[in-house]
Design an enzyme around this catalytic site. Sequence first.
Site, short mmCIF file in Angstrom:
data_model
loop_
_atom_site.label_atom_id
_atom_site.label_comp_id
_atom_site.label_asym_id
_atom_site.label_seq_id
_atom_site.Cartn_x
_atom_site.Cartn_y
_atom_site.Cartn_z
N SER A 235 0.89 -1.36 -0.07
CA SER A 235 0.07 0.05 -0.07
C SER A 235 0.79 1.38 -0.14
CB SER A 235 -1.00 -0.06 1.26
OG SER A 235 -0.28 0.07 2.44
N LYS A 280 -6.23 4.13 8.36
CA LYS A 280 -4.96 4.88 7.77
C LYS A 280 -5.14 6.40 8.04
CE LYS A 280 -2.94 0.99 5.36
NZ LYS A 280 -2.87 0.35 4.06
#
Length: 347
Positions: A235, A280
């Site tokens: 990611s 996140k």
Amino acid sequence: MKILKSIKLWLISLLAVVAILFALFFPLPYYVEMPGGAYDIRSVLQVNNQKDKEKGSYNFVAVTLSRASLAQILYAWVTPFTEISSAEDTTGGYSDADYMRINQFYMETSQNGAIYQALKLAGKPVSLDYLGVYVLDVSKDSSFHGVLNIADTVTGVNQKEFKSSADLVKYVSSLKLGDKVTVQYTSGQEKKSKSGKVIKLKNGKNGIGIGLTDHTKVHTDQKIVFSTEGVGGPSAGLMFTLDILDQINKEDLRKGRNIAGTGTIDQDGKVGDIGGAGLKVVAAANEGAEIFFVPNNPVDKRVKKANPKAVTNYQEALKAAKQLKTKMKIVPVKNVKEAIAYLQKTK
């Protein structure tokens, strides 16, 4: 009587201690995922032996994942931005060591993709050799379960070759349920072939039940070195790309800002979806990021049919930002050029 009472109290105390220790330390078949941190990419990356002294930072964002005890599950139930998942769903049934190994393959792929994309955008000589796709997971209902193993490399399907794992998945998902497929692969140094059939996957798509990531090798005269031991997953691809590009071009797209984000990167510059977008956002906001880039790809129709509540990464991130009441700007992107354009036109 006093002796019996003392023994009873002692047994109750002992059982209470055992219960507390069980709740605190005994691992259950679940994992708890929580916001981690946002980390300056300069701490894990160096370009051409030069130190990046420009103000601001590019940050990749992580979540923390831990095997859950009863106490942790209870904590997660009453704590916002905390997710619980079964061990099977989280690791695919693999050991912690194999799970970490799989995520290291993903990290390797993201680094190679970021180097290739950044140098390509900077107009520097670079090539990316596609060697096939690493096998990272084989579902129990797959025809290839017990045949393909972690780190085997799939080189083709039905004698067709592909330029990326995405192309391979696209081809296989276009086949009909129950169709026969033959997979060409290498295990160690040995070339092999195995036939199976197309099955229905958990996401609603047709497939062969294999988790894959690109097995690539980058060729460039630029010296780009990562130090990401202990960090896994794909990611950080987008943020790696932006950081490398900025250092190669010396354009200073950061302009003194603390920029965080998430999203995979492929060799065409597309920013791919990730898990835990909301978590996140929390991690980035906690570290004082001003901008947060997040993938904004439509939910696949088949996924939406299987799970009507499925949302895009951007929608998930925006919801988390609103809950936090953060001033951090949530910026949706579909490719790296959109992220670059945003940084160029804003201050």
